[in-house]
Write a protein that holds these residues in place. Structure first.
Motif, PDB file in Angstrom:
ATOM      1  N   GLU A  45       1.033  -1.272  -0.047  1.00 28.27           N
ATOM      2  CA  GLU A  45       0.039   0.018  -0.065  1.00 28.27           C
ATOM      3  C   GLU A  45       0.706   1.104  -0.039  1.00 28.27           C
ATOM      4  O   GLU A  45       0.409   2.114  -0.636  1.00 28.27           O
ATOM      5  N   THR A  48       2.310   1.687  -3.527  1.00 29.21           N
ATOM      6  CA  THR A  48       1.239   2.413  -4.310  1.00 29.21           C
ATOM      7  C   THR A  48       1.034   3.914  -4.253  1.00 29.21           C
ATOM      8  O   THR A  48       0.789   4.404  -5.002  1.00 29.21           O
ATOM      9  N   GLY A  49       1.048   4.153  -3.012  1.00 33.12           N
ATOM     10  CA  GLY A  49       0.907   5.648  -2.515  1.00 33.12           C
ATOM     11  C   GLY A  49       1.845   6.464  -3.263  1.00 33.12           C
ATOM     12  O   GLY A  49       1.637   7.453  -3.675  1.00 33.12           O
ATOM     13  N   GLU A  52       1.521   6.861  -6.950  1.00 38.06           N
ATOM     14  CA  GLU A  52       0.564   7.567  -7.379  1.00 38.06           C
ATOM     15  C   GLU A  52       0.964   9.108  -7.401  1.00 38.06           C
ATOM     16  O   GLU A  52       0.341   9.879  -8.093  1.00 38.06           O
ATOM     17  N   ALA A  78      -5.079  -0.236 -14.925  1.00 39.90           N
ATOM     18  CA  ALA A  78      -5.590   0.124 -13.764  1.00 39.90           C
ATOM     19  C   ALA A  78      -4.438  -0.418 -12.550  1.00 39.90           C
ATOM     20  O   ALA A  78      -4.952   0.149 -11.643  1.00 39.90           O
ATOM     21  N   ASP A  79      -3.613  -1.164 -12.982  1.00 40.60           N
ATOM     22  CA  ASP A  79      -2.684  -1.457 -12.089  1.00 40.60           C
ATOM     23  C   ASP A  79      -1.736  -0.150 -11.282  1.00 40.60           C
ATOM     24  O   ASP A  79      -1.176   0.473 -12.280  1.00 40.60           O
ATOM     25  N   PRO A  80      -1.719   0.057 -10.271  1.00 38.80           N
ATOM     26  CA  PRO A  80      -1.367   1.291  -9.748  1.00 38.80           C
ATOM     27  C   PRO A  80       0.227   1.412  -9.857  1.00 38.80           C
ATOM     28  O   PRO A  80       0.701   2.475  -9.749  1.00 38.80           O
ATOM     29  N   VAL A  81       0.878   0.196 -10.211  1.00 36.84           N
ATOM     30  CA  VAL A  81       2.428   0.543 -10.492  1.00 36.84           C
ATOM     31  C   VAL A  81       2.524   0.142 -11.850  1.00 36.84           C
ATOM     32  O   VAL A  81       3.052   1.139 -12.445  1.00 36.84           O
ATOM     33  N   ARG A  84       1.591   3.225 -14.437  1.00 35.41           N
ATOM     34  CA  ARG A  84       2.183   4.310 -14.484  1.00 35.41           C
ATOM     35  C   ARG A  84       3.681   4.007 -15.054  1.00 35.41           C
ATOM     36  O   ARG A  84       4.305   4.841 -15.796  1.00 35.41           O
TER      37      ARG A  84
END
Length: 203
Positions: A45, A48-49, A52, A78-81, A84
């Motif tokens: 988590e 991920t933050g 972002e 949509a994968d957070p890592v 991006r």
């Protein structure tokens, strides 16, 4: 953009070979793979933050090659890592002249300090360095890193390449965030506070 460094390190400061035994055997290093036993939901988590906040990435060549072998296979936008890493600009500090095949990758040419300074002057939130130990040390020597996201894992190795090596300039840091995971990983964010301060404990 602010230049931030995110890295995994052991309690004694080693950054070499975090992900697997064969990730980096430079100089005979045989203790790789010290992250997975302690990687838990809280660490995920936090990472991920951090991702972002990224608007671009700055990577050393070894880290770039490791990332480029894995993250293009993560096709979910949509994968957070992966989303991006695959879609944002990636600037690579490398002396090799072979093609950078990962979409959005660009080689940094010329003087590293001038190139990185120019990137920092672009609009955006964070220009993020992940891993990239040798590159990170070069940036530290020039005072270019604005903040450090340090993931300190509860293991002491006693050998291996360290992040804060001898010869780096004395630097003051300000603690901006602190949290811990259930597996014992300490997650700290320090901001560059300029020159280190010194004093005496004598009255």
């Amino acid at each position: 953009m602010r230049l931030t460094l995110t890295t995994f390190l052991t309690l004694d400061g080693v950054v070499q070979g975090p992900g697997s035994p064969d990730e980096d055997r430079t100089d005979g290093f045989d203790l790789g793979g010290w992250v997975p036993p302690h990687f838990d939901e809280a660490v995920g988590e936090r990472i991920t933050g951090i991702f972002e906040q990224a608007d671009a990435f700055l990577l050393g060549r070894r880290t770039y090659d490791i990332f480029a072998a894995w993250w293009p296979n993560v096709t979910d936008p949509a994968d957070p890592v992966g989303g991006r890493l695959n879609n944002l600009p990636k600037y690579v500090a490398t002396g090799r002249d072979d093609e950078l095949t990962w979409s959005g990758s660009e080689r940094l040419d010329g003087d590293l300090v001038k190139a990185v300074t120019a990137l920092k002057e672009q609009p955006g939130r964070e220009l993020q360095v992940h891993g990239s130990g040798r590159l990170a040390q070069s940036l530290m020597r020039e005072g270019l890193i604005d903040a450090y996201h340090l993931m300190i894992f509860p293991v002491v190795l006693g050998r291996g390449r360290r992040l804060f090596a001898d010869g780096l300039p004395p630097t003051g840091l300000r603690l901006a965030d602190s949290r811990a995971s259930g597996s014992g990983v300490t997650m700290l964010t320090y901001e560059n506070a300029g020159a280190a301060a010194f004093g005496s404990v004598e009255g």
